[in-house]
Write a protein that holds these residues in place. Structure first.
Motif, PDB file in Angstrom:
ATOM      1  N   GLY A   1      33.048 -50.032   2.308  1.00  0.00           N
ATOM      2  CA  GLY A   1      31.974 -50.800   3.617  1.00  0.00           C
ATOM      3  C   GLY A   1      31.512 -49.513   4.557  1.00  0.00           C
ATOM      4  O   GLY A   1      31.019 -48.364   4.547  1.00  0.00           O
ATOM      5  N   ALA A   2      32.918 -48.714   4.902  1.00  0.00           N
ATOM      6  CA  ALA A   2      33.439 -47.788   5.333  1.00  0.00           C
ATOM      7  C   ALA A   2      32.164 -46.506   4.836  1.00  0.00           C
ATOM      8  O   ALA A   2      31.242 -45.674   5.324  1.00  0.00           O
TER       9      ALA A   2
ATOM     10  N   GLU B   1      24.741 -66.896   7.092  1.00  0.00           N
ATOM     11  CA  GLU B   1      25.737 -66.399   8.480  1.00  0.00           C
ATOM     12  C   GLU B   1      24.390 -67.370   9.128  1.00  0.00           C
ATOM     13  O   GLU B   1      23.030 -66.460   8.832  1.00  0.00           O
TER      14      GLU B   1
ATOM     15  N   PRO C   1      18.240 -56.708  11.285  1.00  0.00           N
ATOM     16  CA  PRO C   1      19.647 -58.501  11.050  1.00  0.00           C
ATOM     17  C   PRO C   1      20.653 -57.863   9.805  1.00  0.00           C
ATOM     18  O   PRO C   1      20.099 -58.251   8.863  1.00  0.00           O
ATOM     19  N   HIS C   2      21.302 -58.192  10.235  1.00  0.00           N
ATOM     20  CA  HIS C   2      23.034 -57.941   9.330  1.00  0.00           C
ATOM     21  C   HIS C   2      23.911 -59.404   9.826  1.00  0.00           C
ATOM     22  O   HIS C   2      23.654 -59.459  10.690  1.00  0.00           O
ATOM     23  N   GLY C   3      24.694 -60.090   9.327  1.00  0.00           N
ATOM     24  CA  GLY C   3      26.272 -60.415   8.885  1.00  0.00           C
ATOM     25  C   GLY C   3      26.651 -59.447   9.675  1.00  0.00           C
ATOM     26  O   GLY C   3      27.021 -58.148   9.928  1.00  0.00           O
ATOM     27  N   PHE C   4      28.351 -59.854   9.382  1.00  0.00           N
ATOM     28  CA  PHE C   4      29.266 -59.242   9.496  1.00  0.00           C
ATOM     29  C   PHE C   4      30.113 -58.532   8.995  1.00  0.00           C
ATOM     30  O   PHE C   4      29.509 -59.123   7.620  1.00  0.00           O
ATOM     31  N   ARG C   5      30.162 -57.288   8.979  1.00  0.00           N
ATOM     32  CA  ARG C   5      30.302 -55.876   8.907  1.00  0.00           C
ATOM     33  C   ARG C   5      31.842 -55.560   8.157  1.00  0.00           C
ATOM     34  O   ARG C   5      32.227 -55.236   9.351  1.00  0.00           O
ATOM     35  N   LYS C   6      32.441 -56.169   7.742  1.00  0.00           N
ATOM     36  CA  LYS C   6      33.410 -56.386   7.284  1.00  0.00           C
ATOM     37  C   LYS C   6      34.322 -55.226   7.441  1.00  0.00           C
ATOM     38  O   LYS C   6      33.278 -54.555   5.847  1.00  0.00           O
ATOM     39  N   PRO C   7      35.230 -54.961   7.643  1.00  0.00           N
ATOM     40  CA  PRO C   7      35.959 -53.605   7.678  1.00  0.00           C
ATOM     41  C   PRO C   7      36.215 -53.457   6.699  1.00  0.00           C
ATOM     42  O   PRO C   7      37.792 -53.836   6.409  1.00  0.00           O
ATOM     43  N   THR C   8      35.641 -52.679   5.679  1.00  0.00           N
ATOM     44  CA  THR C   8      36.543 -52.142   4.216  1.00  0.00           C
ATOM     45  C   THR C   8      36.174 -50.813   3.860  1.00  0.00           C
ATOM     46  O   THR C   8      35.145 -50.068   4.429  1.00  0.00           O
TER      47      THR C   8
ATOM     48  N   ARG D   1      26.571 -53.006   1.360  1.00  0.00           N
ATOM     49  CA  ARG D   1      27.106 -53.531   2.751  1.00  0.00           C
ATOM     50  C   ARG D   1      27.488 -54.518   3.149  1.00  0.00           C
ATOM     51  O   ARG D   1      27.049 -55.618   3.293  1.00  0.00           O
TER      52      ARG D   1
ATOM     53  N   GLU E   1      28.855 -46.374   4.714  1.00  0.00           N
ATOM     54  CA  GLU E   1      28.055 -46.112   6.206  1.00  0.00           C
ATOM     55  C   GLU E   1      27.634 -44.805   6.341  1.00  0.00           C
ATOM     56  O   GLU E   1      27.180 -44.126   6.977  1.00  0.00           O
TER      57      GLU E   1
END
Ligand SMILES: NC(=O)c1ccc[n+]([C@@H]2O[C@H](COP(=O)([O-])OP(=O)(O)OC[C@H]3O[C@@H](n4cnc5c(N)ncnc54)[C@H](O)[C@@H]3O)[C@@H](O)[C@H]2O)c1
Ligand SMILES: [Zn+2]
Ligand SMILES: [Zn+2]
Lengths: 151, 389
Positions: A135-136, B15, A125-132, B53, A139
């Motif tokens: 964050g990239a 969320e 489970p995870h929420g929205f991966r805001k593209p930052t 993240r 990853e």
């Protein structure tokens, strides 16, 4: 290449340089070796099993066996009842990717021998991966994290 | 399902996220009944551990009911009410066999990050960044727990959820500090920090026979809990010179055991505090070690200083000379909860260890952002915010 992909790659690259950074206390592996010496070092994990349960140089435990005759394997009892040292080094001159492949293989072999499985984290489970950019980069790091480190 | 997630520095959100599934044969899925904030989460929220993240589910101190078991799980079954250790530990590597569970060789699938930072990788902690393994946390309706036979513990009947909840982290961390620092009957023990961890460290020291236990903080409600609920002495460092006070209380010797339960965001009044803040903000040091420094200076010769507080990397102005010349033992660890939870649950059943007072704010999971705000600001006497999914 799209910017996020570049940043993600940079995250992976950052992780591999972390171990070459000469900040006191940060990054330990082969800090002063030249790249050729570093590439040829024995890389090893210690497995809490008897040597005969780990295998032999002729038949190394999976998935290390997949590296075939690209590597030389050494299996020996660890001192102090710590089990068995499972070590391997490249015979030729490996690429960074190949070294990463060896690190991951050693870790996986140890885990299978000790726990009978390979710990998975995805999907989870995870929420929205805001593209930052951060964050990239992160990853990229986690993609490479089983292939990097000081091993 | 609903989950509380980290969505950026100083930003917690609620969320909708997918439900977890069994990923390994030794996993269980829990239906979470209570999940609580920990001081360690504040370091994530503040951005001091830059491996989160956006979208990561937080939380590592929790209790729940087993609703699904993997096919290699031997000792747990559907319907068991369990508390869980924050670190995933395999139970079969050399570190696990030494009961150093948070150092498990196999619990962190991302060892490359922490090896690069620290030379070796410790184990993985739920909801505690991708450096610590990246496993989703417990602030959610359901959660997957790997190595279930090793890391989950059935709660005895008669122990309430809210009491047992803290066996997971606050109480086991506090107990570990008092135990591994070698607390002996007759010792004088000083504890820095009166959060959940510091209070439980103080209680553990008392139960291990310490003669005098003094807890240092500045938050009045927390100091009151130290006196009223824990039964230890309390010192306010904003109105008292801590080192002088401890020297006076110990016949000039200093405490035998110093337990630091503050961590990398320690508060310090005056110029040294500003100095540390500025250096941390400029990334010239990653951590503010105010309480550790003070503990080292206060500790008696040959005594032990144990850092329970979490630190990430580098500190500045570290009194190594005092530590060396006074012959101190310095130690620290992430919690080896698996080692302590069974004993703690038993002491909880006997009412020796009482924890409910830590749960000052109990609220629906959907209020998690407000819960973390209250916890971070220590507003309204908040010591821990407990979320009910
Ligand atoms: N080792 C572990 O496994 C483990 C487990 C849980 C928490 N922790 C860490 O322990 C620390 C405490 O956790 P918590 O949940 O009790 O946190 P918390 O934030 O609730 O409590 C910290 C307390 O320290 C006090 N404090 C700040 N500066 C101080 C100073 N200079 N001197 C004395 N007290 C000071 C604060 O007022 C606060 O009451 C955190 O760093 C947390 O990350 C470690
Ligand atoms: Zn915690
Ligand atoms: Zn282990």
């Amino acid at each position: 290449m799209e910017l996020p992909a570049i940043v993600s790659r940079a995250g992976g690259a950052l992780l591999s340089t972390l171990q070459h950074v000469r900040l006191p206390g940060v990054g330990q592996a082969s800090v002063t070796d030249d790249p050729t010496t570093a590439a040829h070092r024995w890389r090893a994990v210690t497995v809490l099993k008897a040597p005969d349960q780990v295998g032999s140089s002729a038949s190394p435990p999976p998935p290390l066996d997949r590296l075939g005759d690209r590597v030389e394997v050494r299996i020996s009892a660890a001192p102090g009842d710590k089990g068995t040292e499972l070590a391997a080094r490249f015979l030729g001159t490996p690429t960074d990717d190949e070294i990463g492949e060896l690190r991951a293989a050693l870790r996986e072999a140890k885990q299978r021998l000790e726990t009978g499985e390979v710990l998975r984290v995805d999907p989870q489970p995870h929420g929205f991966r805001k593209p930052t950019p951060q964050g990239a980069a992160l990853e990229g790091m986690t993609d490479q994290a089983d292939k990097e480190g000081v091993l | 399902m609903k989950a509380a997630t980290w969505t950026g520095v100083n930003e917690v959100s609620v969320e909708d996220v997918p439900e977890p599934t069994l990923l390994n044969d030794r996993d269980v899925i829990l239906k979470i009944s209570q999940s609580v904030t920990c001081g360690s989460d504040l370091h994530l929220i503040g951005g001091y551990i830059p491996f989160m993240r956006a979208g990561d589910v937080m939380g590592h101190e929790f209790i729940g009911e087993v609703v699904e078991v993997g096919k290699e799980v031997r000792d747990r079954k559907v319907g068991d009410r369990v508390v869980v250790a924050p670190f995933a530990a395999c139970g079969s590597c050399w570190y696990c066999k030494q009961e150093l569970y948070s150092l498990c060789d196999n619990g962190n699938p991302n060892p490359g990050i922490t090896e690069g930072l620290w030379g070796q990788s410790p184990g993985g902690c739920f909801g505690y960044s991708h450096a610590m393994g990246g496993c989703a946390g417990s602030h959610a309706e359901f959660m997957r727990v790997p190595y279930a036979d090793v890391g989950t513990f059935v709660v005895p009947e008669g122990v309430s959820d809210t009491r047992a909840l803290f066996a997971s982290d606050a109480a086991s961390t506090g107990w570990m500090g008092a135990d591994l620092a070698g607390t002996e009957p007759g010792d004088v023990v000083a504890v820095w920090g009166a959060g959940g961890v510091g209070q439980m460290a103080a209680r553990a020291a008392m139960l291990l026979g310490a003669e005098q236990v003094v807890v240092i903080d500045r938050v009045p409600e927390r100091l009151a809990q130290v006196r009223d609920n824990v039964g230890a002495e309390a010192v306010d460092y904003t109105t008292t010179d801590v080192i002088a006070e401890l020297r006076e209380r110990t016949g000039g010797r200093g405490p035998d055991v110093c337990l630091e339960a503050v961590g990398m965001e320690a508060h310090a009044p005056g110029a040294p505090g500003i100095y540390d803040q500025v250096k941390q903000q400029l990334r010239l040091q990653t951590d503010r070690p105010t309480a550790v420094r003070e503990a080292i200076m206060a500790c008696r010769k040959g005594g032990t200083v144990f850092t329970l507080g979490v630190f990430a990397a580098m500190v500045d102005k570290f009194p190594l000379g005092a530590a060396m010349n006074k012959g101190l033992t310095l130690r620290g660890a992430q919690v080896h909860a698996q080692r302590y939870i069974p004993e703690l649950l038993e002491r909880m059943r006997r009412d020796e260890l009482v924890t409910e007072h830590l749960a000052t704010h109990v609220m629906p999971l959907t209020d998690a952002p407000e819960g973390y705000r209250l916890f971070k600001e220590k507003e309204d006497g908040c010591v821990r915010a407990v979320f009910l999914p």
